[in-house]
Design an enzyme around this catalytic site. Structure first.
Site, short mmCIF file in Angstrom:
data_model
loop_
_atom_site.label_atom_id
_atom_site.label_comp_id
_atom_site.label_asym_id
_atom_site.label_seq_id
_atom_site.Cartn_x
_atom_site.Cartn_y
_atom_site.Cartn_z
N SER A 44 24.34 1.28 14.36
CA SER A 44 24.00 -0.18 14.82
C SER A 44 25.00 -0.78 15.43
CB SER A 44 23.17 -0.60 13.82
OG SER A 44 21.82 -0.45 13.47
N HIS A 49 19.30 10.55 13.53
CA HIS A 49 19.89 9.49 12.27
C HIS A 49 18.44 9.13 11.82
CE1 HIS A 49 21.28 6.53 10.05
NE2 HIS A 49 20.38 5.57 10.83
N CYS A 78 26.39 3.69 11.32
CA CYS A 78 25.82 4.97 10.72
C CYS A 78 26.77 6.14 11.43
CB CYS A 78 24.33 5.13 10.82
SG CYS A 78 23.73 3.96 9.51
N ASP A 90 0.81 -1.34 -0.16
CA ASP A 90 0.04 -0.01 -0.14
C ASP A 90 0.77 1.25 -0.02
OD1 ASP A 90 -1.64 2.03 0.53
OD2 ASP A 90 -2.69 1.39 2.43
N GLU A 117 30.41 2.57 5.75
CA GLU A 117 30.16 1.43 5.96
C GLU A 117 30.02 0.49 4.66
OE1 GLU A 117 26.20 0.11 7.80
OE2 GLU A 117 25.90 2.13 8.10
N SER A 128 16.29 -3.46 16.13
CA SER A 128 17.38 -2.16 15.84
C SER A 128 16.61 -0.96 16.38
CB SER A 128 17.54 -2.02 14.45
OG SER A 128 18.54 -1.33 14.14
#
Lengths: 458, 458
Positions: free
Chosen positions: A377, A257, A122, A32, A84, A214
């Site tokens: 993370s 972030h 990050c 959707d 990363e 996370s």
């Protein structure tokens, strides 16, 4: 010590290709579109062409920054890269980037420039900014400026819930004394834990992510880093939180972030509930949405977490929250919703977005305080504060990303999938590189196996 | 600014296994042992067992450092990791290491500690040291100490000329104000170029190296960084080189990056020839070995380089050079010859080795100046200086690496090859882990594919 240091200018580089997430991606995946637009906050997704990588995007962002500011390469003392999306185990992206820049600026023009790659999901760019500010504060820079560039391509497996949060882009940040844009204060709050919420093992192109875990890690780490920041800034004399105030009363814009824009709202409700708890504001809110659920009142952790999530959702609907969100958060989200997750750069893209909004709306933000909430993370979180300089408009008037976003080339899901699955190599790109750095060769001989060569294509 | 900062203590961790290079490796590979012993300078090679990796070695080095110094984990403000042996694209070794340490020191005991991985071949640790010193100089550390750990496994393809220069180890460096061991001065000289001399593409376990080119890159970069250092230190008031002096007259021990011990000799001849050129010393040397060859006198570059190499070889046989080498270089090489190349840590292993020699020989090195010459392929070089504190013996008396080297387990080439080729997994190690961190699981489920789990095995 020279403590008048900070961000002098910023430049964002994004790929020329994008996918329309509402009219193309959502129907093709049977999702959707409202879920993407409102549930996640995404409308468009940047996709790197096959001649682009994390090094070309970074080199482009830095080149534009250097050219716009007419910087003599000899006056650049360091180029640090937060990423990363490394391209080699030993050779940093920084070396490839320096090589590209020298191909335009003159061979060995950066020969006395420090260079380094930084890695922590990050959050690495935030570490690089502070370490570079300190390099200037201690005058180890010998009068030179520093550049920190965040560059990443976020990539997940096809048909996963993370796929629509992908993105790509680089943000180059010019660090100087007497910054024209924003001074950055010394106090830093940190939270670090060893968590398996998100990672990318060496054999994989796509990250492994436990989305629910996370989110929880992000929220708890942000809360802990905010408390640590409050302690640091108070003890160092940068902050005086009075009774019934919170640290957020001393921050005019809160940047988080942004893996996807909705996450900034989750982060706000989570932190506000904690910080407002001991202030008079909370009395009114409790009357409206009820008390925060108590773990002891629930049979299982799952039930408690459901109720707790609902409580935060109710908080997000209150007038007090909306006021906070609209004035302190919302303006930072525009570009992320049109680019996707650019990992290390996303926090700084939020600052850029906020500044573009304010200049467009004719507001003066001189002296306003930006709170930065960095999250990586795995995990680490960092909170710190910047103060906008009176010369900010001189800098922000050149922030032209909105125009560049409007000039991009839209591609369909089929083309995106060809790129995502590596079916196109650098010689078979969708667009021909033009006025930009491009990957032109990956070596295959005994002495250059896997080595990458780049050129500026006019 | 608090400028009394430096290295308070160091700890080295190396694997328990090693190969005897002269009596085992050389005959099995059909190499003359004299070539290894004298041509390269290698006698033993450290080999990590299958339960060890770059994270376990680093965690072990840090744990010993913390325990020996009885450091409260809350007083550790950052753990930075210099490595080109990363274990994940996104999650830094630093997070895995922090997790291991907390399993011993208490859960969340390091929750406000910054953590980051740094990458630029063998030079990243040097960047991390300076950035961490500046973090203390600016008091951003809030009274806490910092730890930088260099950790690497150097690995090349079997039967190549690089194979006998492999090694493995970690060096943890404790950074503090009022350091007991060595203060580090602010001036830093740098040389950075984009060169393909050595790299490790993402799909390879072993590095790709053009040995001859890498030696040349190393030497030229070291020379350029030394000149930049001289400029920096002079302009910042740390160095006053008089007429007929060179910067090396202001350095008592010169430490170089040691891919193999002989490289330190090459580096010395290369730099000395340049620096001595304008001093009276050179007149005597020229009489003995002749003038430096001139490119114009040779038909090809190859012939010139051969003659130039021979000239440096002759220099290395002169009394003046031997005097310099024996007093300022040689003591730093012992441990590298018994461990091999540990990449980012090798420079600091050289400092450790020098200090062990001097304390064993009963020499007082208080006030002596250590010159650090860091080199990372790809490439970047960094030169800076440290000054030994009067309290150095308190620290160095605990440096017990020589004993630990003597207590290792020797393995044959067959066992080494099983480990090198990944034929043993962590459950099938040669030794059982004992009193150390060990890899105990690599995940394979949808949410932990490739994720690494560690335990301390009593």
């Amino acid at each position: 010590m020279n403590d008048n240091v900070g961000i002098d200018d910023m430049e964002v580089h994004i790929p020329k290709l994008y996918v329309d997430m509402l009219n193309e991606f959502a129907p093709k995946r049977g999702i959707d579109p409202k879920k993407l637009k409102y549930g996640i906050g995404i409308t468009e997704m940047s996709v790197p062409d096959s001649y682009e990588d994390s090094a070309t995007m970074a080199a482009m962002a830095i080149l534009k920054l250097i050219e716009r500011n007419d910087i003599d390469p000899k006056d650049i003392g360091r180029i640090y890269v937060g990423t990363e999306t490394g391209l080699d185990h030993s050779k940093p992206n920084a070396a490839y980037i320096l090589g590209m820049l020298e191909s335009k600026l003159g061979r060995y023009s950066l020969k006395n420039c420090g260079a380094l790659d930084l890695k922590f999901a990050c959050a690495s760019t935030s570490y690089g900014i502070h370490d570079s500010l300190n390099w200037i504060r201690t005058e180890q820079n010998r009068g030179k400026c520093g550049i920190i560039v965040a560059t990443d391509i976020s990539r997940y497996d096809k048909n996963t819930a993370a796929e629509y949060t992908q993105g790509a882009g680089a943000v180059a940040i010019l660090i100087r004394e007497k910054p024209r844009l924003m001074s950055i204060e010394r106090p830093v709050g940190i939270c670090t834990k060893d968590e398996p919420d998100f990672f990318r093992p060496l054999h994989k192109d796509a990250a492994v992510v436990d989305g629910k875990r996370s989110n929880k890690c992000y929220l708890e780490a942000m809360e802990e880093a905010t408390l640590d920041y409050t302690n640091a800034a108070t003890s160092m004399g940068f902050l005086h939180v009075k009774e019934y105030e919170t640290v957020l009363d001393h921050i005019d814009y809160m940047l988080f972030h942004i893996p996807y824009p909705k996450m900034a709202e989750y982060a706000s409700t989570f932190i506000l509930r904690r910080l407002w708890k001991n202030t008079p504001i909370w009395n009114g809110i409790e009357k409206e949405i009820g008390k925060r659920p108590n773990r002891g009142d629930f049979a299982s952790n799952k039930e408690f977490e459901k109720a707790d999530h609902l409580h935060r959702k109710k908080l997000s609907k209150t007038m007090k929250f909306k006021e906070f969100f609209d004035s302190k958060i919302k303006k930072g989200l525009e570009f992320s919703s049109r680019i996707g997750n650019i990992y290390t750069g996303s926090l700084y893209l939020g600052a850029y977005s906020t500044l573009v909004h304010e200049i467009s709306e004719g507001n003066d933000v001189t002296g306003k305080k930006f709170g930065f909430g960095s999250y990586g993370s795995g995990l680490t979180a960092m909170v710190f504060r910047g103060v906008v300089e009176s010369t900010w408009k001189e800098v922000v008037k050149n922030f032209d990303l909105r125009n560049r976003l409007n000039e991009r080339t839209v591609i369909g899901v089929e083309s995106y999938e060809e790129l995502h699955e590596g079916k196109r190599d650098h010689k078979n790109s969708i667009l021909k590189p033009e006025n930009e750095f491009a990957l032109v060769k990956i070596g295959s001989g005994p002495l250059d196996e896997g080595y990458r060569s780049y050129e500026f294509i006019a």
